[in-house]
Design a protein around this motif. Sequence first.
Motif, PDB file in Angstrom:
ATOM      1  N   LEU A  16     -23.160  51.224  23.550  1.00 14.08           N
ATOM      2  CA  LEU A  16     -23.888  50.066  23.042  1.00 14.08           C
ATOM      3  C   LEU A  16     -23.658  49.889  21.548  1.00 14.08           C
ATOM      4  N   TRP A  17     -23.705  50.986  20.791  1.00  8.05           N
ATOM      5  CA  TRP A  17     -23.479  50.871  19.346  1.00  8.05           C
ATOM      6  C   TRP A  17     -22.048  50.403  19.065  1.00  8.05           C
ATOM      7  N   ASN A  18     -21.075  50.953  19.805  1.00 11.03           N
ATOM      8  CA  ASN A  18     -19.696  50.507  19.621  1.00 11.03           C
ATOM      9  C   ASN A  18     -19.544  49.030  19.942  1.00 11.03           C
ATOM     10  N   ASN A  19     -20.257  48.553  20.957  1.00 19.49           N
ATOM     11  CA  ASN A  19     -20.223  47.135  21.306  1.00 19.49           C
ATOM     12  C   ASN A  19     -20.816  46.280  20.192  1.00 19.49           C
ATOM     13  N   VAL A  20     -21.901  46.758  19.603  1.00 16.92           N
ATOM     14  CA  VAL A  20     -22.514  46.033  18.491  1.00 16.92           C
ATOM     15  C   VAL A  20     -21.543  45.954  17.313  1.00 16.92           C
ATOM     16  N   TRP A  21     -20.881  47.074  17.005  1.00 16.29           N
ATOM     17  CA  TRP A  21     -19.917  47.070  15.898  1.00 16.29           C
ATOM     18  C   TRP A  21     -18.736  46.155  16.212  1.00 16.29           C
ATOM     19  N   PHE A  22     -18.284  46.157  17.463  1.00 15.24           N
ATOM     20  CA  PHE A  22     -17.213  45.264  17.916  1.00 15.24           C
ATOM     21  C   PHE A  22     -17.606  43.809  17.675  1.00 15.24           C
ATOM     22  N   THR A  68      -3.843  33.600  21.762  1.00  7.38           N
ATOM     23  CA  THR A  68      -4.993  33.538  22.671  1.00  7.38           C
ATOM     24  C   THR A  68      -4.569  33.388  24.127  1.00  7.38           C
ATOM     25  N   ILE A  69      -3.349  32.931  24.382  1.00  9.45           N
ATOM     26  CA  ILE A  69      -2.892  32.762  25.760  1.00  9.45           C
ATOM     27  C   ILE A  69      -2.127  33.980  26.260  1.00  9.45           C
ATOM     28  N   LEU A  70      -1.961  34.995  25.400  1.00 14.93           N
ATOM     29  CA  LEU A  70      -1.258  36.203  25.809  1.00 14.93           C
ATOM     30  C   LEU A  70      -2.174  37.105  26.633  1.00 14.93           C
ATOM     31  N   SER A  71      -1.588  37.898  27.494  1.00 10.43           N
ATOM     32  CA  SER A  71      -2.344  38.844  28.304  1.00 10.43           C
ATOM     33  C   SER A  71      -2.901  39.969  27.433  1.00 10.43           C
ATOM     34  N   PHE A  72      -4.105  40.454  27.805  1.00 14.43           N
ATOM     35  CA  PHE A  72      -4.685  41.591  27.102  1.00 14.43           C
ATOM     36  C   PHE A  72      -3.766  42.809  27.180  1.00 14.43           C
ATOM     37  N   VAL A  73      -3.121  42.982  28.327  1.00 20.51           N
ATOM     38  CA  VAL A  73      -2.241  44.136  28.510  1.00 20.51           C
ATOM     39  C   VAL A  73      -1.069  44.072  27.548  1.00 20.51           C
ATOM     40  N   ILE A  74      -0.487  42.889  27.390  1.00 22.81           N
ATOM     41  CA  ILE A  74       0.634  42.714  26.473  1.00 22.81           C
ATOM     42  C   ILE A  74       0.192  42.984  25.038  1.00 22.81           C
ATOM     43  N   VAL A  75      -0.946  42.415  24.653  1.00 22.35           N
ATOM     44  CA  VAL A  75      -1.434  42.581  23.280  1.00 22.35           C
ATOM     45  C   VAL A  75      -1.764  44.050  22.997  1.00 22.35           C
ATOM     46  N   GLY A  76      -2.498  44.689  23.912  1.00 22.86           N
ATOM     47  CA  GLY A  76      -2.880  46.082  23.697  1.00 22.86           C
ATOM     48  C   GLY A  76      -1.673  47.002  23.620  1.00 22.86           C
ATOM     49  N   PHE A  77      -0.724  46.832  24.542  1.00 23.35           N
ATOM     50  CA  PHE A  77       0.455  47.700  24.549  1.00 23.35           C
ATOM     51  C   PHE A  77       1.332  47.429  23.333  1.00 23.35           C
ATOM     52  N   ALA A  78       1.506  46.154  22.972  1.00 20.77           N
ATOM     53  CA  ALA A  78       2.361  45.817  21.833  1.00 20.77           C
ATOM     54  C   ALA A  78       1.801  46.389  20.529  1.00 20.77           C
ATOM     55  N   TRP A  79       0.501  46.236  20.308  1.00 19.46           N
ATOM     56  CA  TRP A  79      -0.085  46.760  19.080  1.00 19.46           C
ATOM     57  C   TRP A  79      -0.123  48.278  19.071  1.00 19.46           C
ATOM     58  N   LYS A  80      -0.226  48.893  20.234  1.00 20.48           N
ATOM     59  CA  LYS A  80      -0.164  50.351  20.294  1.00 20.48           C
ATOM     60  C   LYS A  80       1.215  50.837  19.866  1.00 20.48           C
ATOM     61  N   LEU A  81       2.268  50.094  20.234  1.00 16.42           N
ATOM     62  CA  LEU A  81       3.612  50.430  19.788  1.00 16.42           C
ATOM     63  C   LEU A  81       3.785  50.160  18.302  1.00 16.42           C
ATOM     64  N   SER A 139     -10.871  46.148  17.033  1.00 14.03           N
ATOM     65  CA  SER A 139     -11.634  44.927  16.767  1.00 14.03           C
ATOM     66  C   SER A 139     -10.785  43.926  15.988  1.00 14.03           C
ATOM     67  N   LEU A 140     -10.040  44.400  14.995  1.00 18.60           N
ATOM     68  CA  LEU A 140      -9.187  43.512  14.206  1.00 18.60           C
ATOM     69  C   LEU A 140      -8.018  42.981  15.037  1.00 18.60           C
ATOM     70  N   ILE A 141      -7.521  43.797  15.969  1.00 19.72           N
ATOM     71  CA  ILE A 141      -6.485  43.308  16.887  1.00 19.72           C
ATOM     72  C   ILE A 141      -7.049  42.179  17.747  1.00 19.72           C
ATOM     73  N   SER A 142      -8.279  42.346  18.221  1.00 22.82           N
ATOM     74  CA  SER A 142      -8.929  41.292  19.005  1.00 22.82           C
ATOM     75  C   SER A 142      -9.146  40.043  18.158  1.00 22.82           C
ATOM     76  N   VAL A 143      -9.494  40.234  16.891  1.00 23.21           N
ATOM     77  CA  VAL A 143      -9.659  39.101  15.975  1.00 23.21           C
ATOM     78  C   VAL A 143      -8.338  38.356  15.839  1.00 23.21           C
ATOM     79  N   TRP A 144      -7.251  39.098  15.660  1.00 26.24           N
ATOM     80  CA  TRP A 144      -5.935  38.462  15.543  1.00 26.24           C
ATOM     81  C   TRP A 144      -5.618  37.637  16.779  1.00 26.24           C
ATOM     82  N   GLN A 145      -5.981  38.147  17.955  1.00 22.90           N
ATOM     83  CA  GLN A 145      -5.649  37.444  19.190  1.00 22.90           C
ATOM     84  C   GLN A 145      -6.477  36.182  19.370  1.00 22.90           C
ATOM     85  N   PHE A 146      -7.761  36.218  19.004  1.00 25.41           N
ATOM     86  CA  PHE A 146      -8.656  35.122  19.376  1.00 25.41           C
ATOM     87  C   PHE A 146      -9.148  34.270  18.211  1.00 25.41           C
TER      88      PHE A 146
END
Length: 309
Positions: A75-81, A119-132, A169-176
């Motif tokens: 819950l705290w992590n969600n609030v910070w997110f 914003t139209i990219l898949s979450f999987v693509i965004v998560g994997f790409a930024w992890k790389l 969180s910042l990666i999510s900000v970049w996406q949306f």
Amino acid sequence: MTAEAAPKRPFRWHIVVFLAPAVLVYTAIMIVPLFGTLQLALFRNAPGGQTFVGLDNFRTLFGDANWSRGFWNALWNNVWFFIIHMLVQNPVGILLAALLSSPKLRFSAFYRTAIFIPTILSFVIVGFAWKLILSPIWGVAPNLLDLVGLKSLFTPWLGKEEYALTALSLISVWQFVGIPMMLIYAALLSIPDEVIEAAECDGVTGMAQFWKIKLPLILPSIGIISILTFVANFNAFDLIYSAQGALAGPNYSTDILGTFLYRAFFGFQLQVGDRNMGAAIATMMFLIILAGVCLYLFLIQTRLRRYQF
């Protein structure tokens, strides 16, 4: 002599015909599962099958150390997110919309498209790409920072407990960030030209015009964006799962309610799934979101109506 009765208006059956498919689909995939989840949260597995236990699952969720520790951490992590999105995504979206709405800016359509594409990219693509990208072994981030003499600032952000959630969180900000940008952009374009012309006649131009005239007029749109951000963030799951896995590492530092619910309901590795406890967590998520939406509707939206045209 009696007055003639007013003719009875015929019932508009075509409204029912057009609404019925949408109502049936919404009921099947939203309403029925919602009540099914609420029902599961009040039962527990027993030797003879499911037995009604009332609020015992919620007492376990809040009272048992094995469950409460994970729930409050998530819950705290969600609030910070959510805070990161409110403090970074929405202000940046408003700033970009203000810049792109300027008639003096060239290629504004190209900029809008480029910012909105993630914003139209898949979450999987965004998560994997930024992890790389952020990988300290084969990622490009260390080399890019080295080009500008800032390689000393690089650290494995996704691998450290104190940085991982903020980085995601910042990666999510970049996406949306394109979503609040487009909504605010549309709100700015809907401001009547007469209002802008009157402000210019009074000598209010530039940034002063935005702060004193435009910003108060788009407050209802900012309120809508805020509540949409709240609902989306407390329903988040995909990005964390695709980047950090179901365990939301390192050491559950990126665990949010969505991943906590996933492990509780379906189980993961050595953890056995418990659909009743998972339903209790899902019910708490629903109540949190419901409380936030009600707070907005009854306390905030009523005050913002004065700014609507």
